[in-house]
Design a protein around this motif. Structure first.
Motif, short mmCIF file in Angstrom:
data_model
loop_
_atom_site.label_atom_id
_atom_site.label_comp_id
_atom_site.label_asym_id
_atom_site.label_seq_id
_atom_site.Cartn_x
_atom_site.Cartn_y
_atom_site.Cartn_z
N GLY A 209 0.81 -1.20 0.00
CA GLY A 209 0.00 0.00 0.00
C GLY A 209 0.85 1.26 0.00
N ALA A 218 2.05 -0.05 -5.61
CA ALA A 218 0.70 0.43 -5.34
C ALA A 218 0.19 1.26 -6.51
N ASP A 240 -2.54 -3.29 -1.48
CA ASP A 240 -2.27 -3.05 -0.05
C ASP A 240 -2.58 -4.26 0.81
#
Length: 281
Positions: A209, A218, A240
């Motif tokens: 994340g 991410a 995430d």
């Protein structure tokens, strides 16, 4: 999951290569002096998911005998007359999910394979560690290039589900958003054309994340979600999941899971895919 050694067979445009297949076969060339005729390329016809032989009709060999792809053994390579490509005969295509991915998917007990198996599918894997939408590993091209040049082969017939996973190697190798989006678009378009009756879904880039050091992984995960939305196909964001579900302790290195991690992620992904209506019906 296909794990049979193939037997050699060459009759006109029909090819069964002697290669060990744990999913997609390696590229093989027709034997010299066989007189194999070129097959005109044409769009694959629309067909129902799981239809085993609609991708190409029986082919008449140089010897005059019709060769029915349904008569070939599982693992054989068949030159599909509808598109001119070598494809792998799968024994139970009606219950097989095609998984395209990287090292997250490649292990036999990987979390994407576990998720699909839990939904009732056999799994046919196409891909290789170190590859992605743009990334290659030096011997196997990125997903689109590998498909086009025969680094690996798609299954013959019409699987009910195609699941595309990846993006981590694209993040690692510094591929741009434009490159990733363009190649993802090309791959999705190609798969839709080849398997028009199949359900298609994508799984993003596994990571920690953006707020927990996930950085580029991410970003690539979010980008792939946008591409999937543009094509109207389901997308599972996993960018995430390592931190969301407390799985960092189950990493065996910086990005790959240990056995316990594969089991945990497989269960999570299976539940998500089921919620999207992608279980085998």
């Amino acid at each position: 999951m296909l794990q049979a050694s193939t037997r050699a067979l060459l009759i006109g445009p029909v090819i069964a290569a002697s290669v060990f297949l744990a999913g997609c076969g390696a590229a093989t060339e027709p034997a010299s002096g066989t007189g194999t005729a070129a097959v005109p390329r044409a769009a694959a016809p629309v067909a129902a998911p799981g239809e085993a032989v609609a991708a190409g009709s029986a082919v008449v060999s140089d010897l005059g005998a019709a060769v029915d792809p349904a008569s070939l053994p599982a693992g054989a390579l068949y030159r599909n007359p509808a598109n001119g490509r070598n494809e792998v005969i799968v024994g139970n295509i009606a219950h097989t999910a095609l998984l395209i991915g990287d090292s997250q998917s490649e292990p036999q007990a990987s979390w994407p394979r576990r998720a699909l198996a839990g939904l009732g599918y056999d799994v046919f894997f196409c891909g290789k560690g170190g590859t992605g939408f743009v990334a290659s590993n030096g011997t196997t091209g990125n997903y689109v290039d590998a498909l086009q040049r025969g680094d690996w082969h798609l299954p013959y017939g019409f699987p009910p589900l195609v699941l595309i996973e990846g993006g981590g190697n694209d993040a690692k190798q510094g591929a741009s958003d434009e490159q990733i989006a363009a190649n993802a678009d090309r791959l999705i378009t190609t798969i839709k054309q080849r398997y028009p009756g199949a359900k298609l879904a994508m799984v993003g880039t596994l990571g920690k994340g953006a707020d927990h050091g996930g950085a580029r992984r991410a970003e690539v995960d979010a980008l792939l979600g946008t591409v999937a939305a543009d094509h109207g196909i389901p997308f599972v964001s996993v960018g995430d999941w390592l931190t969301r579900y407390g799985l960092e302790s189950q990493l065996k290195d910086s990005v790959h899971m240990n056995g316990e991690g594969h089991r945990a992620l497989g269960a999570l992904l299976g539940d998500r895919l089921a919620e999207l209506g992608l279980a085998l019906s």
